[in-house]
Design a protein around this motif. Structure first.
Motif, short mmCIF file in Angstrom:
data_model
loop_
_atom_site.label_atom_id
_atom_site.label_comp_id
_atom_site.label_asym_id
_atom_site.label_seq_id
_atom_site.Cartn_x
_atom_site.Cartn_y
_atom_site.Cartn_z
N ASP A 5 0.83 -1.02 0.02
CA ASP A 5 -0.08 0.09 0.01
C ASP A 5 0.98 1.26 -0.07
N GLN A 6 1.97 1.22 0.72
CA GLN A 6 2.82 2.48 0.78
C GLN A 6 3.31 2.65 -0.52
N LEU A 7 3.91 1.27 -1.09
CA LEU A 7 4.41 1.73 -2.59
C LEU A 7 3.46 2.29 -3.79
N LYS A 8 2.26 1.74 -3.45
CA LYS A 8 1.09 2.42 -4.38
C LYS A 8 0.87 3.80 -4.19
N ASN A 9 0.97 4.24 -2.91
CA ASN A 9 0.80 5.56 -2.60
C ASN A 9 1.96 6.47 -3.21
N LEU A 10 3.27 5.88 -3.23
CA LEU A 10 4.24 6.44 -3.81
C LEU A 10 4.49 6.54 -5.31
N PHE A 11 3.93 5.47 -6.01
CA PHE A 11 4.10 5.09 -7.47
C PHE A 11 2.62 4.80 -7.90
N PRO A 12 1.49 5.73 -7.86
CA PRO A 12 0.35 5.28 -8.41
C PRO A 12 0.20 4.71 -9.84
N ASP A 13 1.05 5.12 -10.88
CA ASP A 13 1.05 4.83 -12.01
C ASP A 13 1.58 3.40 -12.25
N HIS A 14 2.31 2.72 -11.25
CA HIS A 14 3.10 1.62 -11.41
C HIS A 14 1.95 0.12 -11.52
N GLN A 15 2.26 -0.47 -12.48
CA GLN A 15 1.60 -1.72 -12.72
C GLN A 15 2.25 -2.90 -12.07
#
Length: 107
Positions: A5-15
């Motif tokens: 979740d922390q990584l998604k917040n930092l990199f929202p465009d990452h698949q």
């Protein structure tokens, strides 16, 4: 909040991508059993695997896999796998799961 979740917040465009699955090794299975011996050298116990008739590279790969699985030291010399310590039962179980026939020699 976990790490993903922390990584998604930092990199929202990452698949996210799937991790590659490990391929099973194609080690040649033989008809004759592999001999699992126990010895003491200089007062220390060792387990010796002998009797593999396939390719040397396959046997070396098997030695590395056994050492990694058991987290022990060992070596490959003269077409024999030498594992530090008495791990006959665990090694026999690993080899049987791979489809090898194993014969316990001595003690």
């Amino acid at each position: 909040m976990d790490f993903k979740d922390q990584l998604k917040n930092l990199f929202p465009d990452h698949q996210e991508t799937e991790e590659p699955k490990e391929e099973k090794s194609n080690i040649w299975l033989q008809e004759d059993p592999i001999l699992c011996k126990y010895e003491k050298r200089k007062g220390k116990p060792i387990t010796i695997l002998d009797g593999y008739t396939g390719a040397t590279s396959d046997f070396k790969m098997l030695a590395k896999e056994i050492k990694t699985t058991l987290s022990v030291g060992g070596s490959f010399k003269d077409d024999k796998i030498i594992i530090q310590g008495d791990f006959r039962d665990k090694i026999m179980k690993i080899l049987k799961e791979k489809g090898f026939k194993v014969k316990r020699v001595g003690g």
